[in-house]
Design a protein around this motif. Structure first.
Motif, PDB file in Angstrom:
ATOM      1  N   THR A 112      47.671  35.894  43.233  1.00 47.73           N
ATOM      2  CA  THR A 112      47.871  37.199  43.853  1.00 47.73           C
ATOM      3  C   THR A 112      46.723  37.502  44.809  1.00 47.73           C
ATOM      4  O   THR A 112      45.560  37.461  44.429  1.00 47.73           O
ATOM      5  N   ARG A 113      47.068  37.813  46.066  1.00 46.90           N
ATOM      6  CA  ARG A 113      46.034  38.087  47.064  1.00 46.90           C
ATOM      7  C   ARG A 113      46.280  39.375  47.827  1.00 46.90           C
ATOM      8  O   ARG A 113      45.494  39.722  48.707  1.00 46.90           O
ATOM      9  N   ASN A 114      47.379  40.079  47.573  1.00 44.65           N
ATOM     10  CA  ASN A 114      47.626  41.396  48.175  1.00 44.65           C
ATOM     11  C   ASN A 114      47.630  41.349  49.700  1.00 44.65           C
ATOM     12  O   ASN A 114      47.069  42.230  50.348  1.00 44.65           O
ATOM     13  N   ARG A 115      48.307  40.357  50.268  1.00 39.59           N
ATOM     14  CA  ARG A 115      48.375  40.266  51.736  1.00 39.59           C
ATOM     15  C   ARG A 115      49.753  40.615  52.283  1.00 39.59           C
ATOM     16  O   ARG A 115      50.004  40.447  53.474  1.00 39.59           O
ATOM     17  N   GLN A 147      56.571  46.725  40.389  1.00 41.97           N
ATOM     18  CA  GLN A 147      55.394  46.452  41.221  1.00 41.97           C
ATOM     19  C   GLN A 147      54.114  46.745  40.456  1.00 41.97           C
ATOM     20  O   GLN A 147      53.982  47.777  39.804  1.00 41.97           O
ATOM     21  N   TYR A 189      50.432  46.107  41.862  1.00 40.59           N
ATOM     22  CA  TYR A 189      49.360  46.616  42.713  1.00 40.59           C
ATOM     23  C   TYR A 189      49.866  46.850  44.138  1.00 40.59           C
ATOM     24  O   TYR A 189      50.982  46.476  44.469  1.00 40.59           O
ATOM     25  N   ASN A 197      50.472  46.158  48.070  1.00 41.54           N
ATOM     26  CA  ASN A 197      50.611  44.990  48.941  1.00 41.54           C
ATOM     27  C   ASN A 197      50.998  43.720  48.187  1.00 41.54           C
ATOM     28  O   ASN A 197      50.564  42.613  48.518  1.00 41.54           O
ATOM     29  N   ILE A 198      51.856  43.908  47.192  1.00 43.71           N
ATOM     30  CA  ILE A 198      52.429  42.786  46.452  1.00 43.71           C
ATOM     31  C   ILE A 198      53.792  42.477  47.064  1.00 43.71           C
ATOM     32  O   ILE A 198      54.591  43.386  47.302  1.00 43.71           O
ATOM     33  N   ASN A 249      51.595  53.149  43.265  1.00 44.19           N
ATOM     34  CA  ASN A 249      51.889  51.841  43.857  1.00 44.19           C
ATOM     35  C   ASN A 249      53.388  51.625  44.073  1.00 44.19           C
ATOM     36  O   ASN A 249      53.794  51.088  45.101  1.00 44.19           O
ATOM     37  N   MET A 285      40.920  40.229  47.000  1.00 46.02           N
ATOM     38  CA  MET A 285      42.109  41.066  46.843  1.00 46.02           C
ATOM     39  C   MET A 285      41.859  42.435  47.469  1.00 46.02           C
ATOM     40  O   MET A 285      40.716  42.857  47.649  1.00 46.02           O
ATOM     41  N   TYR A 286      42.960  43.099  47.793  1.00 47.05           N
ATOM     42  CA  TYR A 286      42.963  44.502  48.225  1.00 47.05           C
ATOM     43  C   TYR A 286      42.283  44.741  49.571  1.00 47.05           C
ATOM     44  O   TYR A 286      42.072  45.878  49.954  1.00 47.05           O
TER      45      TYR A 286
END
Length: 377
Positions: free
Chosen positions: A5-8, A44, A46, A48-49, A90, A354-355
């Motif tokens: 998971t990198r929230n991009r 969902q 977080y 930007n998932i 979120n 992340m974030y």
């Protein structure tokens, strides 16, 4: 390549062009398992998932799979419902979970870290509709160019919450006994297998892992029962389905009483696998198809200098078929070549994981140049 998971993704869960670049750069992995992706809005975790519950999200993923396939790579995608690991800020919804037990820690939102909320206990209708959402997301995944999907039943998210005693306080057929607590995971996996074929479906588990406040309570009893039940999820080999457009990575698992060839699930993915633990060997003995092992390289500590190669080789010797690496691929787009030649690894940077958005800490880790290549050991 294990899910990371990198929230991009965009705020609406649509994968972004920098995600296509990120995965295509890592296409030399034998198999990429793309990051946790939500099968419905309430699931969902977080900001930007990515998701797979809208046409726009599926279209966004198509740009990613096209880029990876053009680089001769292949991808599954992990389907993850957060359960109590979520927040109205979120997703726009109160999280749902097996029982009304809050996550015992803060959670990240667009406004920063805030206290977790008490989830709503799932009704039987919620349970049935969630399994259907996983199946629908799996169909979208194959239509978007993925070879298959990995059902996430690990790391303290929804399916794992049903398995664990401290998050599942139910007294109906989904709570109490081991047989009842594994029921939801098996139903979700069966629904997904019926939708796209068992040969396109993997499952991830994390026996004994306590992340996100999970305490299973009876790990040694839960996983043999779960693995045995998942081994029974099969389908007729070669059965035609509307979504059978990509490759077929699974393997034939024998024949049924009528003599028809049967397909088992594509793989079982065990996180933090430890070849010194009897449970790992029990799982290996019971699992009828491919076993992917994710080595225990520590939590919150630097990677070993070899990127986990020695730990992976121990797991292969103990019966694993494939080894998954996470952080090693995160910082080294050409991890396969580095492991093959013994070249040094880029260290994982603590910042920008992340974030944060953008390509810094995501697409700016350098690959080896000609001057960096060393002879294979």
């Amino acid at each position: 390549m294990a899910p990371l998971t990198r929230n991009r993704a965009a705020a609406d869960g649509v994968p972004t062009p920098i995600m296509a670049t990120h995965y295509a750069d890592r296409a030399t992995a034998g198999l990429i398992i793309a990051e946790a992706t939500t099968p419905n809005a309430v699931g969902q975790t977080y900001p930007n998932i990515p998701g797979l519950h809208t046409p726009a999200q599926a279209d966004g993923w198509r740009t990613v799979t096209d880029a990876v396939r053009a680089a001769d790579g292949r991808m599954f995608v992990q389907l993850q419902h957060g359960g109590r690991v979520g927040h109205p800020d979120n997703s726009g919804f109160t999280p749902v979970a097996p029982s009304a037990v809050a996550l015992p820690e803060e959670i990240h939102t667009p406004a920063g870290r805030v206290p977790s909320v008490v989830p709503r206990e799932m009704t039987h209708d919620d349970i049935r509709s969630t399994a259907a959402d996983f199946a629908a997301a799996a169909r979208r995944a194959v239509e978007a160019g993925f070879e298959g999907v990995e059902v996430h039943s690990a790391n303290g998210h929804l399916l794992h919450q049903f398995l664990a005693k401290n998050t599942n306080l139910r007294t109906d057929e989904y709570g109490g006994s081991v047989e009842n607590r594994i029921r939801f995971t098996v139903e979700v996996v069966r629904a997904v297998a019926e939708a796209i074929g068992p040969e396109r479906v993997g499952v991830r588990v994390s026996p004994g892992v306590t992340v996100n406040g999970i305490e299973e309570g009876d790990t040694e009893a839960v996983y043999p029962a779960l693995v045995a039940a998942l081994a029974e999820v099969t389908g007729v080999a070669g059965e035609s389905r509307e979504t059978s457009k990509a490759g077929t990575p699974g393997e034939t698992g024998g024949t049924d009483a009528g003599g028809e060839a049967r397909e088992h699930l594509a793989y079982l993915h065990v996180i933090f696998a430890d070849p010194d633990q009897p449970l790992f060997h029990e799982i290996r003995k019971a699992w009828p198809s491919t076993l992917i092992a994710n080595p225990n390289l520590g939590w919150g500590v630097p990677l070993p200098a070899d990127g986990g190669r020695a730990a992976g080789e121990r797991l292969l010797a103990a019966g694993a078929d494939l080894i998954s690496f996470g952080r090693g691929f995160l910082a080294n787009p050409d991890l396969v070549e580095r492991l093959r030649t013994g070249a040094p690894l880029n260290p994982v940077r603590d910042r920008y994981l992340m974030y944060t958005g953008g390509e810094t800490g995501y697409n700016d880790y350098p690959a080896l140049g000609p001057q960096d290549v060393v002879p294979a050991a």
